[in-house]
Write an enzyme that holds these catalytic residues in place. Structure first.
Site, PDB file in Angstrom:
ATOM      1  N   THR A 167     -16.444   2.076   4.396  1.00 38.65           N
ATOM      2  CA  THR A 167     -15.012   2.408   4.441  1.00 38.65           C
ATOM      3  C   THR A 167     -14.865   3.910   4.168  1.00 38.65           C
ATOM      4  O   THR A 167     -15.850   4.590   3.866  1.00 38.65           O
ATOM      5  CB  THR A 167     -14.211   1.635   3.371  1.00 38.65           C
ATOM      6  N   ASP A 191       0.851  -1.194   0.000  1.00 40.28           N
ATOM      7  CA  ASP A 191       0.000   0.000   0.000  1.00 40.28           C
ATOM      8  C   ASP A 191       0.886   1.242   0.000  1.00 40.28           C
ATOM      9  O   ASP A 191       2.044   1.210   0.431  1.00 40.28           O
ATOM     10  CB  ASP A 191      -0.902  -0.012   1.254  1.00 40.28           C
ATOM     11  N   LYS A 212     -14.334   0.080 -13.306  1.00 36.47           N
ATOM     12  CA  LYS A 212     -14.804  -1.164 -12.680  1.00 36.47           C
ATOM     13  C   LYS A 212     -15.425  -2.098 -13.710  1.00 36.47           C
ATOM     14  O   LYS A 212     -15.292  -3.320 -13.610  1.00 36.47           O
ATOM     15  CB  LYS A 212     -15.767  -0.859 -11.529  1.00 36.47           C
ATOM     16  N   TYR A 250     -15.181   6.102 -12.472  1.00 39.61           N
ATOM     17  CA  TYR A 250     -15.058   4.958 -11.557  1.00 39.61           C
ATOM     18  C   TYR A 250     -15.822   3.772 -12.153  1.00 39.61           C
ATOM     19  O   TYR A 250     -15.311   2.645 -12.207  1.00 39.61           O
ATOM     20  CB  TYR A 250     -15.637   5.365 -10.199  1.00 39.61           C
ATOM     21  N   ASN A 263      -6.633  -5.070  -5.046  1.00 41.03           N
ATOM     22  CA  ASN A 263      -7.731  -4.377  -4.378  1.00 41.03           C
ATOM     23  C   ASN A 263      -7.614  -2.863  -4.289  1.00 41.03           C
ATOM     24  O   ASN A 263      -8.625  -2.179  -4.107  1.00 41.03           O
ATOM     25  CB  ASN A 263      -7.841  -4.999  -2.966  1.00 41.03           C
TER      26      ASN A 263
HETATM   27  N1  LIG Z   1     -16.227   1.041  -0.168  1.00 39.68           N
HETATM   28  C1  LIG Z   1     -17.075   0.772  -1.146  1.00 39.68           C
HETATM   29  O1  LIG Z   1     -18.247   1.196  -1.119  1.00 39.68           O
HETATM   30  C2  LIG Z   1     -16.639  -0.094  -2.306  1.00 39.68           C
HETATM   31  C3  LIG Z   1     -17.619  -0.721  -3.080  1.00 39.68           C
HETATM   32  C4  LIG Z   1     -17.235  -1.496  -4.160  1.00 39.68           C
HETATM   33  C5  LIG Z   1     -15.896  -1.668  -4.458  1.00 39.68           C
HETATM   34  N2  LIG Z   1     -14.959  -1.046  -3.707  1.00 39.68           N
HETATM   35  C6  LIG Z   1     -13.549  -1.241  -4.094  1.00 39.68           C
HETATM   36  O2  LIG Z   1     -12.864  -1.924  -3.081  1.00 39.68           O
HETATM   37  C7  LIG Z   1     -11.483  -1.563  -3.091  1.00 39.68           C
HETATM   38  C8  LIG Z   1     -11.038  -1.155  -1.687  1.00 39.68           C
HETATM   39  O3  LIG Z   1     -11.746   0.026  -1.317  1.00 39.68           O
HETATM   40  P1  LIG Z   1     -12.113   0.410   0.178  1.00 39.68           P
HETATM   41  O4  LIG Z   1     -13.552   0.709   0.183  1.00 39.68           O
HETATM   42  O5  LIG Z   1     -11.544  -0.579   1.120  1.00 39.68           O
HETATM   43  O6  LIG Z   1     -11.373   1.824   0.263  1.00 39.68           O
HETATM   44  P2  LIG Z   1     -10.188   2.351   1.185  1.00 39.68           P
HETATM   45  O7  LIG Z   1      -9.967   3.753   0.753  1.00 39.68           O
HETATM   46  O8  LIG Z   1     -10.464   2.057   2.601  1.00 39.68           O
HETATM   47  O9  LIG Z   1      -8.963   1.437   0.723  1.00 39.68           O
HETATM   48  C9  LIG Z   1      -8.261   1.667  -0.465  1.00 39.68           C
HETATM   49  C10 LIG Z   1      -6.773   1.404  -0.205  1.00 39.68           C
HETATM   50  O10 LIG Z   1      -6.068   1.595  -1.443  1.00 39.68           O
HETATM   51  C11 LIG Z   1      -4.862   2.286  -1.135  1.00 39.68           C
HETATM   52  N3  LIG Z   1      -4.362   2.980  -2.329  1.00 39.68           N
HETATM   53  C12 LIG Z   1      -4.914   4.040  -2.970  1.00 39.68           C
HETATM   54  N4  LIG Z   1      -4.116   4.444  -3.981  1.00 39.68           N
HETATM   55  C13 LIG Z   1      -3.039   3.600  -3.981  1.00 39.68           C
HETATM   56  C14 LIG Z   1      -1.864   3.490  -4.779  1.00 39.68           C
HETATM   57  N5  LIG Z   1      -1.611   4.336  -5.790  1.00 39.68           N
HETATM   58  N6  LIG Z   1      -0.980   2.508  -4.501  1.00 39.68           N
HETATM   59  C15 LIG Z   1      -1.208   1.652  -3.473  1.00 39.68           C
HETATM   60  N7  LIG Z   1      -2.290   1.704  -2.673  1.00 39.68           N
HETATM   61  C16 LIG Z   1      -3.192   2.667  -2.931  1.00 39.68           C
HETATM   62  C17 LIG Z   1      -5.252   3.257  -0.024  1.00 39.68           C
HETATM   63  O11 LIG Z   1      -4.111   3.720   0.685  1.00 39.68           O
HETATM   64  C18 LIG Z   1      -6.170   2.387   0.814  1.00 39.68           C
HETATM   65  O12 LIG Z   1      -5.464   1.654   1.789  1.00 39.68           O
HETATM   66  C19 LIG Z   1     -11.355  -0.443  -4.135  1.00 39.68           C
HETATM   67  O13 LIG Z   1     -10.883  -0.998  -5.353  1.00 39.68           O
HETATM   68  C20 LIG Z   1     -12.774   0.048  -4.287  1.00 39.68           C
HETATM   69  O14 LIG Z   1     -13.013   0.625  -5.541  1.00 39.68           O
HETATM   70  C21 LIG Z   1     -15.287  -0.282  -2.620  1.00 39.68           C
END
Ligand SMILES: NC(=O)c1ccc[n+]([C@@H]2O[C@H](COP(=O)([O-])OP(=O)(O)OC[C@H]3O[C@@H](n4cnc5c(N)ncnc54)[C@H](O)[C@@H]3O)[C@@H](O)[C@H]2O)c1
Length: 260
Positions: free
Chosen positions: A191, A37, A160, A156, A90
């Site tokens: 989150t 990360d 996806k 976004y 992720n």
């Molecule tokens: N939270 C939601 O509602 C939701 C719904 C569907 C899908 N998602 C997907 O799930 C995944 C995780 O999201 P989340 O909700 O846990 O969000 P989050 O923001 O809590 O986690 C995302 C993580 O990605 C890291 N990150 C961002 N840019 C980065 C980079 N350039 N290099 C390395 N790490 C990087 C961040 O530091 C963070 O730890 C994402 O791909 C998101 O699109 C989230």
């Protein structure tokens, strides 16, 4: 169930949210986990939480938009724990407000770089290590926004949909190399990601989207982690998109058709 004893898992975006929940769930199942990360403090906290739960973990600073970082996270995993079997692809970000087409190019370009280009690049970096180990399981974090019309964040949604399309088109890797690529497609998850998106909006837009969200209760990150583990464990699944939505069991969403 400690059925993943001896396995090694790598998780991008494991410093918070869904990635952190997956790290803990994989460790509870017996796997050693590597957190990759850009947020080092968050990564160290995930390592602490995994160790506190009796698991083994390490972290490596990774910006997924840098090719050399993707190669380094794979090399680090193999050097630290001896192999690489599981990859949760992720890391992801929002574009935020203003919405496309008003959003500046560099902002939507970054969303494409993190959510799609890096997801493709990370698979390319991981596959040689998995081939050496005789196979593996890759789970991409797509989104329900990759399966439906999602007007809140058009770019976004585009990234996806790209991840879902990539996942389905990589089903052949199961027969070719014993590598199963699948993805999870969660609805809203509690989150920082959806919270930051709402915070970026002007008050009247925020109110409108909060009303939309109030009809779709949020999932807990651990519920998504459970779906990720299901895809890791079920050796029959490849090229599948698994929808995870509130109040319903996770389910596979078939592609409209396949060209093989
Ligand atoms: N939270 C939601 O509602 C939701 C719904 C569907 C899908 N998602 C997907 O799930 C995944 C995780 O999201 P989340 O909700 O846990 O969000 P989050 O923001 O809590 O986690 C995302 C993580 O990605 C890291 N990150 C961002 N840019 C980065 C980079 N350039 N290099 C390395 N790490 C990087 C961040 O530091 C963070 O730890 C994402 O791909 C998101 O699109 C989230």
């Amino acid at each position: 169930m400690r059925d993943l004893e001896g396995r090694v898992a790598l998780i991008t975006g494991g410093s918070s949210g869904i990635g952190r929940a997956t790290a803990i769930a994989l460790a509870e199942a017996g796997a050693a986990v590597v957190i990759a990360d850009i947020d080092d403090a968050g990564a160290q906290e995930t390592v602490r939480l995994v160790e506190q739960a009796g698991g083994r973990a390490a972290s490596v600073h990774t910006d997924v938009t840098r090719w050399e970082d993707l190669e380094r996270m794979v090399a680090f995993s193999v050097e630290t724990f001896g192999r690489l079997d599981i990859f949760h692809n992720n890391a992801g970000i929002n574009t935020g407000w203003p919405r496309f087409p008003e959003v500046p190019r560099e902002r939507w370009g970054k969303t494409v770089a993190v959510n799609l280009t890096a997801v493709i690049g990370a698979i390319q970096a991981v596959v040689p290590a998995m081939r050496l180990g005789g196979g593996g399981a890759i789970v991409n974090s797509a989104s329900l926004a990759g399966l439906v019309a999602y007007e809140m964040e058009p770019i976004y949604a585009a990234t996806k949909h790209g991840v879902v399309g990539l996942t389905r088109a990589l089903a052949f890797l199961k027969d070719e190399a014993g590598i199963r690529v699948n993805c999870v497609c969660p609805s809203f998850v509690d989150t920082q990601l959806p919270r930051r998106r709402l915070e970026s909006m002007p008050p009247e837009e925020r109110e409108r989207w909060e009303a939309v969200l109030s009809r779709m209760p949020m999932l807990a990150p651990a519920e998504v982690a459970e779906a990720v583990l299901e895809l890791v464990r079920d050796g029959s699944l490849a090229g599948e998109a698994m929808a995870v939505t509130y109040g319903q069991p996770p389910r596979l969403v078939p592609a409209a058709m396949s060209v093989r």
